[in-house]
Design a protein around this motif. Structure first.
Motif, short mmCIF file in Angstrom:
data_model
loop_
_atom_site.label_atom_id
_atom_site.label_comp_id
_atom_site.label_asym_id
_atom_site.label_seq_id
_atom_site.Cartn_x
_atom_site.Cartn_y
_atom_site.Cartn_z
N TYR A 1 40.46 36.96 12.94
CA TYR A 1 40.91 37.48 14.23
C TYR A 1 40.78 36.37 15.26
N PHE A 2 41.70 36.34 16.22
CA PHE A 2 41.47 35.46 17.36
C PHE A 2 41.53 36.26 18.64
N HIS A 3 40.85 35.75 19.66
CA HIS A 3 40.58 36.51 20.86
C HIS A 3 41.09 35.78 22.10
N ARG A 4 41.90 36.47 22.90
CA ARG A 4 42.31 35.97 24.21
C ARG A 4 41.36 36.58 25.22
N LEU A 5 40.57 35.76 25.88
CA LEU A 5 39.59 36.23 26.84
C LEU A 5 40.08 36.00 28.26
N ALA A 6 39.59 36.81 29.19
CA ALA A 6 39.99 36.69 30.60
C ALA A 6 38.75 36.52 31.46
N GLY A 7 38.95 36.43 32.75
CA GLY A 7 37.84 36.30 33.68
C GLY A 7 37.25 34.90 33.66
N ALA A 8 35.93 34.81 33.88
CA ALA A 8 35.26 33.52 33.94
C ALA A 8 35.34 32.77 32.61
N ALA A 9 35.43 33.50 31.51
CA ALA A 9 35.47 32.88 30.18
C ALA A 9 36.90 32.81 29.64
N ASP B 1 41.71 29.84 21.99
CA ASP B 1 41.17 31.14 21.64
C ASP B 1 40.20 31.05 20.47
N PRO B 2 39.01 31.64 20.58
CA PRO B 2 38.07 31.63 19.45
C PRO B 2 38.59 32.47 18.29
N MET B 3 38.31 32.00 17.07
CA MET B 3 38.66 32.74 15.85
C MET B 3 37.37 33.23 15.21
N THR B 4 37.38 34.50 14.76
CA THR B 4 36.20 35.09 14.16
C THR B 4 36.56 35.82 12.87
N VAL B 5 35.54 36.06 12.05
CA VAL B 5 35.74 36.76 10.78
C VAL B 5 36.13 38.22 11.02
N GLY B 6 35.50 38.86 11.99
CA GLY B 6 35.78 40.25 12.29
C GLY B 6 36.42 40.43 13.65
N PRO B 7 36.79 41.67 14.00
CA PRO B 7 37.45 41.91 15.28
C PRO B 7 36.51 41.83 16.48
N GLU B 8 35.22 41.85 16.25
CA GLU B 8 34.26 41.73 17.35
C GLU B 8 34.08 40.26 17.69
N LEU B 9 34.07 39.95 18.96
CA LEU B 9 33.88 38.57 19.39
C LEU B 9 32.53 38.03 18.91
N SER B 10 31.57 38.92 18.70
CA SER B 10 30.24 38.51 18.25
C SER B 10 30.17 38.23 16.75
N SER B 11 31.24 38.51 16.00
CA SER B 11 31.21 38.25 14.55
C SER B 11 31.25 36.74 14.29
N THR B 12 31.08 36.35 13.05
CA THR B 12 30.97 34.94 12.69
C THR B 12 32.17 34.14 13.19
N HIS B 13 31.88 33.08 13.93
CA HIS B 13 32.88 32.20 14.51
C HIS B 13 33.35 31.19 13.46
N ILE B 14 34.67 31.04 13.28
CA ILE B 14 35.17 30.10 12.27
C ILE B 14 36.07 29.00 12.84
N GLY B 15 36.36 29.04 14.14
CA GLY B 15 37.20 27.99 14.71
C GLY B 15 37.91 28.44 15.97
#
Length: 193
Positions: free
Chosen positions: A53-61, A89-103
């Motif tokens: 999964y990758f995440h598009r974040l808004a706000g300060a981050a 955008d951070p890429m993670t193993v799961g849909p939660e931003l707190s899951s393992t970061h892979i790139g």
């Protein structure tokens, strides 16, 4: 004086040692890549399937920043035609931003349709996990955001993904229209050596 000469000689030896190490073929040096290419006749092409999964974040981050917007808009176009965004955008193993970061998914997106919300994108998937650290996959294509599934071509790669080609399929896992934050699920099939 003798201490100065000894210190200078030691510094010279250390510097030469560093240069000697740097001069040997690292995995990314032109000579190492050339040697690797010469061994291709003995290598079997691999197929790797990736899911993340990758995440598009808004706000300060925020992870996406508009770097250009068309100065002339057609009755301000609701499709955002002419906007260009750079992303990391951070890429993670799961849909939660707190899951393992892979790139990271790093690159450019430009809205390129007057009739639909379509991004023309060029980005690199940069992997930081231990098995693929520093390896990349290059993706370039059309991303019609309102379609359930979007397919984009993998046009190259580096590191463990040298000479990559394949297909990346995306679907939106989560989108907040107010904040413009999003989570996108990615499935990739990669051919590489």
């Amino acid at each position: 004086m003798e201490k100065t000469v000894i210190a200078a000689a030691a510094a010279t030896l250390i510097w030469c040692s560093i240069l000697g190490t740097a001069a040997t073929a690292s995995p990314e040096s032109p000579k190492a890549v050339e040697k690797w290419i010469e061994t291709l006749t003995h290598k079997q092409e691999k197929v790797t399937k990736l899911h993340f999964y990758f995440h598009r974040l808004a706000g300060a981050a925020t992870t996406g920043v508009a770097i250009a917007t068309a100065t002339t808009m057609i009755n301000p176009n609701p499709m955002g035609f002419g906007s260009t965004v750079i992303k990391d955008d951070p890429m993670t193993v799961g849909p939660e931003l707190s899951s393992t970061h892979i790139g990271y998914s790093q690159g450019l997106s430009a809205t390129s349709s007057l009739e639909d919300i379509v991004l023309t994108e060029y980005f690199t998937l940069y992997f930081t996990d231990p098995t693929r650290n520093g390896s990349t996959l290059a993706i370039h294509g059309s991303n019609p955001l309102l379609h359930k599934y979007r397919e984009m071509p993998i046009v190259g790669g580096t590191g463990v993904f040298r000479l990559a080609r394949g297909v990346a399929t995306y679907q939106t896992y989560f989108y907040n229209a107010t904040t413009r934050e999003a989570c996108v699920e990615a499935d990739l099939v990669v051919f590489h050596f």
